[in-house]
Design a protein around this motif. Structure first.
Motif, short mmCIF file in Angstrom:
data_model
loop_
_atom_site.label_atom_id
_atom_site.label_comp_id
_atom_site.label_asym_id
_atom_site.label_seq_id
_atom_site.Cartn_x
_atom_site.Cartn_y
_atom_site.Cartn_z
N ALA A 96 0.83 -1.19 0.00
CA ALA A 96 0.00 0.00 0.00
C ALA A 96 0.87 1.25 0.00
O ALA A 96 2.03 1.21 0.43
CB ALA A 96 -0.92 -0.01 1.23
N ARG A 97 0.28 2.37 -0.46
CA ARG A 97 0.96 3.66 -0.46
C ARG A 97 0.38 4.53 0.64
O ARG A 97 -0.85 4.60 0.78
CB ARG A 97 0.80 4.34 -1.80
N SER A 98 1.25 5.23 1.36
CA SER A 98 0.77 6.06 2.46
C SER A 98 -0.14 7.17 1.95
O SER A 98 -0.04 7.62 0.81
CB SER A 98 1.95 6.65 3.24
N ARG A 99 -1.02 7.60 2.83
CA ARG A 99 -1.93 8.69 2.51
C ARG A 99 -1.21 10.04 2.51
O ARG A 99 -1.43 10.88 1.65
CB ARG A 99 -3.07 8.71 3.53
N GLU A 106 7.15 6.99 11.26
CA GLU A 106 6.80 5.69 10.72
C GLU A 106 5.29 5.62 10.53
O GLU A 106 4.52 6.11 11.34
CB GLU A 106 7.30 4.58 11.66
N VAL A 107 4.89 4.97 9.46
CA VAL A 107 3.48 4.87 9.10
C VAL A 107 3.07 3.42 9.28
O VAL A 107 3.36 2.57 8.42
CB VAL A 107 3.25 5.36 7.67
N ARG A 108 2.42 3.10 10.37
CA ARG A 108 2.12 1.70 10.71
C ARG A 108 0.64 1.36 10.72
O ARG A 108 0.30 0.17 10.72
CB ARG A 108 2.72 1.38 12.09
N ALA A 109 -0.22 2.34 10.75
CA ALA A 109 -1.67 2.06 10.83
C ALA A 109 -2.23 1.91 9.42
O ALA A 109 -1.90 2.69 8.52
CB ALA A 109 -2.38 3.19 11.56
N HIS A 110 -3.12 0.93 9.27
CA HIS A 110 -3.63 0.70 7.92
C HIS A 110 -4.45 1.87 7.40
O HIS A 110 -4.51 2.09 6.19
CB HIS A 110 -4.45 -0.60 7.87
N ASN A 111 -5.07 2.65 8.31
CA ASN A 111 -5.85 3.78 7.83
C ASN A 111 -4.98 4.98 7.45
O ASN A 111 -5.50 6.01 7.02
CB ASN A 111 -6.91 4.20 8.86
#
Length: 126
Positions: A96-99, A106-111
């Protein structure tokens, strides 16, 4: 339009290895690319990601030391090398690509991820 396509899943015995690929197209520069997995009846779980800035991967505790993320810039493809696989690694794996553009942490949450691939099944037999 952002498109992410995973491949490389399959059936493997416990202790074995698999390498997943995530081919990306569209606007991905400046965004983190993450890997998640979801087992039946469970929530989607963070596996690891690559930072946009340094391209240094970071991992969930459950896979650190067994899984490794790498990137081929020429092919705009990320790889998830999975070693010492366990039956509990069985899941559908997604990239997935970050929002957020240029996230600072760090970007760890799926939302926190906006675009997702279709997923690839990984099954580890005991």
């Amino acid at each position: 339009q952002v498109q992410l396509v995973e491949s490389g899943g399959g059936l493997v015995q416990a202790g074995g290895s698999l390498r997943l690929s995530c081919a990306a197209s569209g606007r991905t520069f400046g965004y983190d690319i993450g890997w998640f997995r979801q087992a039946p009846g469970k929530e989607r779980e963070f596996v690891g990601a690559t930072t946009w800035s340094s391209e240094i991967p970071y991992y969930a505790d459950s896979v650190r030391g067994r899984f490794a993320i790498s990137r081929d810039k020429d092919k705009n493809t990320d790889y998830l090398q999975m070693n010492s696989l366990k039956p509990e690694d069985t899941a559908i794996y997604y990239c997935a690509r970050s929002r957020e553009l240029m996230p600072t942490g760090e970007v760890r949450a799926h939302n926190e991820y906006e675009y997702w691939g279709q997923g690839t099944q990984v099954t580890v037999s005991s």
